[in-house]
Motif scaffolding. Structure first.
Motif, short mmCIF file in Angstrom:
data_model
loop_
_atom_site.label_atom_id
_atom_site.label_comp_id
_atom_site.label_asym_id
_atom_site.label_seq_id
_atom_site.Cartn_x
_atom_site.Cartn_y
_atom_site.Cartn_z
N SER A 27 0.85 -1.19 0.00
CA SER A 27 0.00 0.00 0.00
C SER A 27 0.88 1.23 0.00
O SER A 27 1.92 1.26 0.63
CB SER A 27 -0.95 0.01 1.20
N SER A 28 0.46 2.25 -0.73
CA SER A 28 1.26 3.47 -0.81
C SER A 28 0.74 4.49 0.18
O SER A 28 -0.39 4.41 0.63
CB SER A 28 1.22 4.04 -2.22
N GLU A 29 1.58 5.48 0.48
CA GLU A 29 1.19 6.54 1.41
C GLU A 29 -0.01 7.30 0.89
O GLU A 29 -0.87 7.71 1.64
CB GLU A 29 2.36 7.49 1.66
N SER A 30 -0.08 7.50 -0.43
CA SER A 30 -1.17 8.28 -0.98
C SER A 30 -2.52 7.57 -0.82
O SER A 30 -3.55 8.22 -0.82
CB SER A 30 -0.91 8.58 -2.46
N SER A 31 -2.51 6.27 -0.66
CA SER A 31 -3.76 5.55 -0.48
C SER A 31 -4.10 5.35 1.00
O SER A 31 -5.12 4.77 1.32
CB SER A 31 -3.70 4.19 -1.19
N THR A 32 -3.24 5.82 1.89
CA THR A 32 -3.49 5.69 3.32
C THR A 32 -4.67 6.58 3.71
O THR A 32 -4.72 7.74 3.36
CB THR A 32 -2.24 6.11 4.13
N LEU A 33 -5.59 6.00 4.44
CA LEU A 33 -6.74 6.77 4.90
C LEU A 33 -6.30 7.80 5.92
O LEU A 33 -5.34 7.61 6.65
CB LEU A 33 -7.78 5.84 5.53
N GLU A 34 -7.02 8.92 5.97
CA GLU A 34 -6.69 9.99 6.92
C GLU A 34 -6.67 9.46 8.35
O GLU A 34 -5.84 9.86 9.15
CB GLU A 34 -7.71 11.13 6.79
N SER A 35 -7.57 8.54 8.68
CA SER A 35 -7.63 8.00 10.04
C SER A 35 -6.41 7.14 10.38
O SER A 35 -6.17 6.84 11.53
CB SER A 35 -8.92 7.20 10.24
N GLU A 36 -5.65 6.73 9.37
CA GLU A 36 -4.48 5.89 9.60
C GLU A 36 -3.19 6.69 9.70
O GLU A 36 -2.14 6.14 9.87
CB GLU A 36 -4.35 4.85 8.49
N LYS A 37 -3.28 8.00 9.58
CA LYS A 37 -2.09 8.83 9.66
C LYS A 37 -1.84 9.24 11.10
O LYS A 37 -2.75 9.31 11.89
CB LYS A 37 -2.25 10.07 8.78
N GLU A 38 -0.59 9.50 11.41
CA GLU A 38 -0.22 9.92 12.75
C GLU A 38 0.27 11.36 12.73
O GLU A 38 0.77 11.84 11.71
CB GLU A 38 0.90 9.03 13.30
N SER A 39 0.13 12.04 13.84
CA SER A 39 0.63 13.40 13.97
C SER A 39 2.13 13.39 14.17
O SER A 39 2.68 12.49 14.79
CB SER A 39 -0.02 14.10 15.17
N LEU A 40 2.76 14.42 13.66
CA LEU A 40 4.18 14.62 13.87
C LEU A 40 4.30 15.99 14.52
O LEU A 40 4.06 17.00 13.89
CB LEU A 40 4.92 14.59 12.53
N ASN A 41 4.58 16.01 15.80
CA ASN A 41 4.58 17.26 16.56
C ASN A 41 5.98 17.66 16.99
O ASN A 41 6.71 16.88 17.58
CB ASN A 41 3.70 17.11 17.81
N PHE A 42 6.34 18.90 16.67
CA PHE A 42 7.58 19.47 17.14
C PHE A 42 7.44 20.97 17.16
O PHE A 42 6.58 21.54 16.51
CB PHE A 42 8.78 19.03 16.29
N LYS A 43 8.29 21.62 17.92
CA LYS A 43 8.22 23.07 18.11
C LYS A 43 9.18 23.77 17.15
O LYS A 43 10.29 23.32 16.93
CB LYS A 43 8.60 23.44 19.54
N VAL A 44 8.70 24.89 16.58
CA VAL A 44 9.53 25.77 15.76
C VAL A 44 9.23 27.20 16.20
O VAL A 44 8.22 27.47 16.85
CB VAL A 44 9.25 25.61 14.26
N SER A 45 10.09 28.11 15.82
CA SER A 45 9.86 29.52 16.18
C SER A 45 8.66 30.05 15.38
O SER A 45 8.36 29.56 14.28
CB SER A 45 11.09 30.36 15.87
N PRO A 46 8.00 31.05 15.92
CA PRO A 46 6.88 31.66 15.19
C PRO A 46 7.31 32.18 13.81
O PRO A 46 6.57 32.06 12.84
CB PRO A 46 6.44 32.81 16.10
N GLN A 47 8.53 32.73 13.72
CA GLN A 47 9.03 33.25 12.44
C GLN A 47 9.21 32.12 11.43
O GLN A 47 8.87 32.26 10.26
CB GLN A 47 10.35 34.01 12.64
N PHE A 48 9.76 30.98 11.87
CA PHE A 48 9.94 29.85 10.96
C PHE A 48 8.59 29.36 10.47
O PHE A 48 8.41 29.09 9.28
CB PHE A 48 10.70 28.70 11.64
N LYS A 49 7.63 29.24 11.37
CA LYS A 49 6.30 28.77 10.98
C LYS A 49 5.68 29.71 9.96
O LYS A 49 5.10 29.25 8.95
CB LYS A 49 5.39 28.66 12.20
N LYS A 50 5.80 31.00 10.19
CA LYS A 50 5.23 31.99 9.27
C LYS A 50 5.88 31.87 7.88
O LYS A 50 5.19 31.87 6.86
CB LYS A 50 5.44 33.39 9.83
N GLU A 51 7.20 31.74 7.86
CA GLU A 51 7.91 31.62 6.58
C GLU A 51 7.58 30.30 5.88
O GLU A 51 7.35 30.27 4.66
CB GLU A 51 9.42 31.72 6.83
N PHE A 52 7.54 29.20 6.64
CA PHE A 52 7.24 27.88 6.08
C PHE A 52 5.83 27.86 5.49
O PHE A 52 5.62 27.45 4.35
CB PHE A 52 7.38 26.82 7.20
#
Length: 80
Positions: A27-52
């Motif tokens: 199975s490919s990632e593109s066919s993965t159901l939304e409910s089967e995905k996991e969160s990836l949580n990490f902290k970045v600066s507000p400026q990096f988030k805005k630019e990203f």
């Protein structure tokens, strides 16, 4: 199936336990159901988030797709 830790308290199954049984080989990632995905949580600066986020919007792609593309490019570059 959830298990009972003590009366009235339900403990969920470990993350990924049910997911592995639902995925089929190849199975490919593109066919993965939304409910089967996991969160990836990490902290970045507000400026990096805005630019990203601004860059993703300017390119017309999601922040997730931008992260995946950047990871793929970095991985390819570092494996040489």
């Amino acid at each position: 199936m959830p298990r009972v830790a003590r009366p009235g308290v339900v403990v969920a199954a470990p993350k990924g336990a049910a997911l592995a049984s639902r995925r089929t080989e190849g199975s490919s990632e593109s066919s993965t159901l939304e409910s089967e995905k996991e969160s990836l949580n990490f902290k970045v600066s507000p400026q990096f988030k805005k630019e990203f986020k601004g860059f993703a919007v300017s390119e017309g792609i999601s922040m997730t797709d931008l992260l995946k593309e950047g990871f793929a490019l970095t991985k390819k570059k570092r494996q040489k």
